[in-house]
Design a protein around this motif. Structure first.
Motif, PDB file in Angstrom:
ATOM      1  N   ASN A 173      -8.784  34.674 -12.569  1.00  0.00           N
ATOM      2  CA  ASN A 173      -9.535  35.017 -11.353  1.00  0.00           C
ATOM      3  C   ASN A 173     -10.159  33.734 -10.801  1.00  0.00           C
ATOM      4  O   ASN A 173      -9.876  32.629 -11.274  1.00  0.00           O
ATOM      5  CB  ASN A 173     -10.602  36.092 -11.635  1.00  0.00           C
ATOM      6  CG  ASN A 173     -11.698  35.599 -12.580  1.00  0.00           C
ATOM      7  OD1 ASN A 173     -11.676  34.476 -13.074  1.00  0.00           O
ATOM      8  ND2 ASN A 173     -12.671  36.458 -12.838  1.00  0.00           N
ATOM      9  N   LYS A 174     -11.027  33.856  -9.797  1.00  0.00           N
ATOM     10  CA  LYS A 174     -11.632  32.674  -9.184  1.00  0.00           C
ATOM     11  C   LYS A 174     -12.548  31.926 -10.154  1.00  0.00           C
ATOM     12  O   LYS A 174     -12.814  30.741  -9.975  1.00  0.00           O
ATOM     13  CB  LYS A 174     -12.405  33.082  -7.930  1.00  0.00           C
ATOM     14  CG  LYS A 174     -11.511  33.577  -6.797  1.00  0.00           C
ATOM     15  CD  LYS A 174     -12.331  34.001  -5.589  1.00  0.00           C
ATOM     16  CE  LYS A 174     -11.424  34.521  -4.484  1.00  0.00           C
ATOM     17  NZ  LYS A 174     -12.190  34.990  -3.308  1.00  0.00           N
ATOM     18  N   GLY A 175     -13.031  32.637 -11.170  1.00  0.00           N
ATOM     19  CA  GLY A 175     -13.882  31.993 -12.158  1.00  0.00           C
ATOM     20  C   GLY A 175     -13.171  30.871 -12.896  1.00  0.00           C
ATOM     21  O   GLY A 175     -13.809  29.915 -13.359  1.00  0.00           O
TER      22      GLY A 175
ATOM     23  N   SER B 113     -11.134  28.706 -11.528  1.00  0.00           N
ATOM     24  CA  SER B 113     -11.300  27.518 -10.680  1.00  0.00           C
ATOM     25  C   SER B 113     -12.718  26.966 -10.792  1.00  0.00           C
ATOM     26  O   SER B 113     -12.923  25.741 -10.809  1.00  0.00           O
ATOM     27  CB  SER B 113     -10.989  27.864  -9.222  1.00  0.00           C
ATOM     28  OG  SER B 113      -9.644  28.287  -9.083  1.00  0.00           O
ATOM     29  N   ASP B 114     -13.689  27.863 -10.865  1.00  0.00           N
ATOM     30  CA  ASP B 114     -15.075  27.429 -11.028  1.00  0.00           C
ATOM     31  C   ASP B 114     -15.235  26.606 -12.301  1.00  0.00           C
ATOM     32  O   ASP B 114     -15.964  25.602 -12.324  1.00  0.00           O
ATOM     33  CB  ASP B 114     -16.011  28.644 -11.095  1.00  0.00           C
ATOM     34  CG  ASP B 114     -16.036  29.435  -9.791  1.00  0.00           C
ATOM     35  OD1 ASP B 114     -15.648  28.865  -8.751  1.00  0.00           O
ATOM     36  OD2 ASP B 114     -16.440  30.608  -9.817  1.00  0.00           O
TER      37      ASP B 114
ATOM     38  N   ASP C  63     -13.870  23.080 -11.891  1.00  0.00           N
ATOM     39  CA  ASP C  63     -14.815  22.266 -11.118  1.00  0.00           C
ATOM     40  C   ASP C  63     -15.994  21.827 -11.983  1.00  0.00           C
ATOM     41  O   ASP C  63     -16.468  20.679 -11.876  1.00  0.00           O
ATOM     42  CB  ASP C  63     -15.333  23.063  -9.913  1.00  0.00           C
ATOM     43  CG  ASP C  63     -14.241  23.342  -8.883  1.00  0.00           C
ATOM     44  OD1 ASP C  63     -13.205  22.651  -8.926  1.00  0.00           O
ATOM     45  OD2 ASP C  63     -14.423  24.255  -8.058  1.00  0.00           O
TER      46      ASP C  63
ATOM     47  N   ALA D 296     -21.063  33.651 -17.249  1.00  0.00           N
ATOM     48  CA  ALA D 296     -19.930  34.221 -16.526  1.00  0.00           C
ATOM     49  C   ALA D 296     -19.464  35.522 -17.162  1.00  0.00           C
ATOM     50  O   ALA D 296     -19.094  36.476 -16.461  1.00  0.00           O
ATOM     51  CB  ALA D 296     -18.782  33.211 -16.491  1.00  0.00           C
TER      52      ALA D 296
ATOM     53  N   ASN E 142     -21.948  38.241 -16.253  1.00  0.00           N
ATOM     54  CA  ASN E 142     -21.783  38.659 -14.868  1.00  0.00           C
ATOM     55  C   ASN E 142     -20.617  39.630 -14.714  1.00  0.00           C
ATOM     56  O   ASN E 142     -20.669  40.560 -13.908  1.00  0.00           O
ATOM     57  CB  ASN E 142     -21.566  37.447 -13.961  1.00  0.00           C
ATOM     58  CG  ASN E 142     -22.811  36.604 -13.813  1.00  0.00           C
ATOM     59  OD1 ASN E 142     -23.917  37.064 -14.094  1.00  0.00           O
ATOM     60  ND2 ASN E 142     -22.648  35.361 -13.390  1.00  0.00           N
TER      61      ASN E 142
ATOM     62  N   ASP F  23     -19.026  41.568 -11.764  1.00  0.00           N
ATOM     63  CA  ASP F  23     -18.471  40.495 -10.928  1.00  0.00           C
ATOM     64  C   ASP F  23     -17.138  40.061 -11.521  1.00  0.00           C
ATOM     65  O   ASP F  23     -17.069  39.153 -12.343  1.00  0.00           O
ATOM     66  CB  ASP F  23     -19.437  39.312 -10.877  1.00  0.00           C
ATOM     67  CG  ASP F  23     -18.917  38.167 -10.005  1.00  0.00           C
ATOM     68  OD1 ASP F  23     -17.825  38.316  -9.414  1.00  0.00           O
ATOM     69  OD2 ASP F  23     -19.595  37.128  -9.938  1.00  0.00           O
TER      70      ASP F  23
ATOM     71  N   GLU G 288     -14.644  38.768  -9.845  1.00  0.00           N
ATOM     72  CA  GLU G 288     -14.044  37.657  -9.105  1.00  0.00           C
ATOM     73  C   GLU G 288     -14.445  36.317  -9.705  1.00  0.00           C
ATOM     74  O   GLU G 288     -13.608  35.467  -9.981  1.00  0.00           O
ATOM     75  CB  GLU G 288     -14.464  37.727  -7.629  1.00  0.00           C
ATOM     76  CG  GLU G 288     -13.864  38.900  -6.875  1.00  0.00           C
ATOM     77  CD  GLU G 288     -12.354  38.820  -6.817  1.00  0.00           C
ATOM     78  OE1 GLU G 288     -11.812  37.724  -6.576  1.00  0.00           O
ATOM     79  OE2 GLU G 288     -11.698  39.853  -7.028  1.00  0.00           O
ATOM     80  N   HIS G 289     -15.759  36.123  -9.908  1.00  0.00           N
ATOM     81  CA  HIS G 289     -16.244  34.841 -10.422  1.00  0.00           C
ATOM     82  C   HIS G 289     -16.736  34.922 -11.862  1.00  0.00           C
ATOM     83  O   HIS G 289     -16.963  33.888 -12.487  1.00  0.00           O
ATOM     84  CB  HIS G 289     -17.362  34.309  -9.528  1.00  0.00           C
ATOM     85  CG  HIS G 289     -16.886  33.882  -8.171  1.00  0.00           C
ATOM     86  ND1 HIS G 289     -16.306  32.660  -7.938  1.00  0.00           N
ATOM     87  CD2 HIS G 289     -16.891  34.543  -6.991  1.00  0.00           C
ATOM     88  CE1 HIS G 289     -15.971  32.570  -6.658  1.00  0.00           C
ATOM     89  NE2 HIS G 289     -16.318  33.697  -6.061  1.00  0.00           N
TER      90      HIS G 289
ATOM     91  N   SER H  69     -16.381  35.969 -15.987  1.00  0.00           N
ATOM     92  CA  SER H  69     -15.315  35.723 -16.958  1.00  0.00           C
ATOM     93  C   SER H  69     -14.805  37.034 -17.527  1.00  0.00           C
ATOM     94  O   SER H  69     -15.554  37.803 -18.124  1.00  0.00           O
ATOM     95  CB  SER H  69     -15.827  34.837 -18.102  1.00  0.00           C
ATOM     96  OG  SER H  69     -14.813  34.670 -19.067  1.00  0.00           O
TER      97      SER H  69
END
Length: 341
Positions: free
Chosen positions: A246-248, A250-251, A254, A284, A287, A293, A295-296, A298
């Motif tokens: 998921n987008k996490g 990519s987080d 970063d 994460a 969340n 959550d 999307e972001h 884990s």
């Protein structure tokens, strides 16, 4: 359960349970409610110590004991800041089994656990480490393949079975990573495993207290969606985490770049950078599992998530796994022409 009783008696005797099926320690998920429920259904629950504050850790153990009189374990991360305090509390409260994870426990730490009356389990990623742990006094080993969810090693369960399970006879050996069916459990027991550990499958029980969106993400995921996190360079020695893409993800990449640059500039030590990585995962995961959550947050899950597509009560899950395992053993005995009387 004629065949199963013959094969898993060693695991049953060691754990003191009806079924040597362990619910792996999952931060934010393996709390007193899940651990006690697993225990009361005949399995073996493992409380996740993680970096839980000492007072909360102590309270969780008390709550487990209030809800069940069955054996259970606490999983201690040897690299966590609160590790030593947690070990002391677990010993003082006479926890039946202490599982050391994260790194290798010192001999003195194993003695603290055993002097309290606890049995000790540790992880092993090859034969030499297994022998080292046995010589240090551990009572059982856990082999966890890289197919598992959460923090993972580099070696698949298939290889660990050949490297370690086939080489160790002195103590019980339990296995984990990618296990979600009774059929596979049957074959692992035939190979010599004393029992199995699962995590993903327990998340998909109605009794597991995580957000519904978290469970829905598991239902919708395929095995190939549960990937290991990328490691940016080697400066931080980041341990890979397997989770649903998921987008996490990519987080996290970063974050690694940010910490590496800070480390190069001398603004943060390597140890503190590694703590920041763990803080990211702890937050994460909370969340996702607690707040929904997906999307972001884990979505830590093993590749066995591709085998899990329904919700069940814990009783239904145990019944299905055990019945499927027994039928598979009957099929094997029939194919071999064995007289099982």
């Amino acid at each position: 359960m004629n065949h199963l009783q013959k094969l898993w008696q060693k695991g049953k005797d060691f754990l003191g349970v009806e079924y040597p099926i362990l619910a792996g320690a999952m931060t934010w998920i393996s709390d007193y409610r899940l651990v006690s429920t697993v225990a009361n259904h005949g399995g073996f629950g493992c409380m996740a110590g993680g970096n839980m504050p000492s007072d909360l850790f102590s309270q969780e153990i008390d709550k487990i004991k209030e809800l069940t009189d069955k054996p259970f374990a606490v999983n201690l991360i040897t690299l966590a800041p609160n590790y030593r305090d947690q070990l002391k509390i677990a010993a003082e409260k006479s926890v039946p089994l202490i599982v050391f994870a994260g790194s290798f426990p010192r001999g003195s730490e194993i003695r603290i656990a055993k002097d309290s009356g606890a049995k000790v389990m540790a992880f092993a990623s090859n034969e030499s480490i297994a022998k080292r742990m046995i010589n240090s006094g551990v009572d059982a080993l856990m082999l966890e393949g890289s197919e598992a969810g959460g923090h993972i090693g580099h070696v698949s369960l298939t290889i660990l079975l050949q490297q370690v399970l086939f080489a160790v006879e002195e103590i019980p050996v339990f296995v984990a990573g990618g296990i979600a069916t009774g059929k596979l459990m049957a074959h692992l027991l035939l190979m010599g495993a004393s029992g199995i550990q699962m995590g993903t499958r327990f998340v998909m029980t109605e009794e597991c207290q995580v957000h519904q969106k978290f469970k829905e993400a598991f239902i919708n995921a395929k095995a190939r969606d549960a990937i290991a996190t990328p490691s940016v360079g080697s400066e931080l020695n980041v341990v890979a985490v397997r989770a649903i893409r998921n987008k996490g993800m990519s987080d996290f990449s970063d974050l690694q770049m940010h910490l590496i640059l800070k480390h190069r500039r001398g603004e943060i030590t390597k140890k503190d950078a590694q703590y920041e990585v763990e803080k990211f995962w702890i937050g994460a995961l909370r969340n996702a599992a607690m707040e929904g959550d997906i999307e972001h947050g884990s979505l830590m899950a093993g590749q066995s998530v591709g085998l899990v597509n329904k919700m069940q009560t814990m009783k239904e899950m145990f019944d299905e796994i055990i019945n499927d395992a027994e039928r598979e053993l009957e099929r094997i005995y029939e194919r071999l022409g064995c007289d099982d009387k």
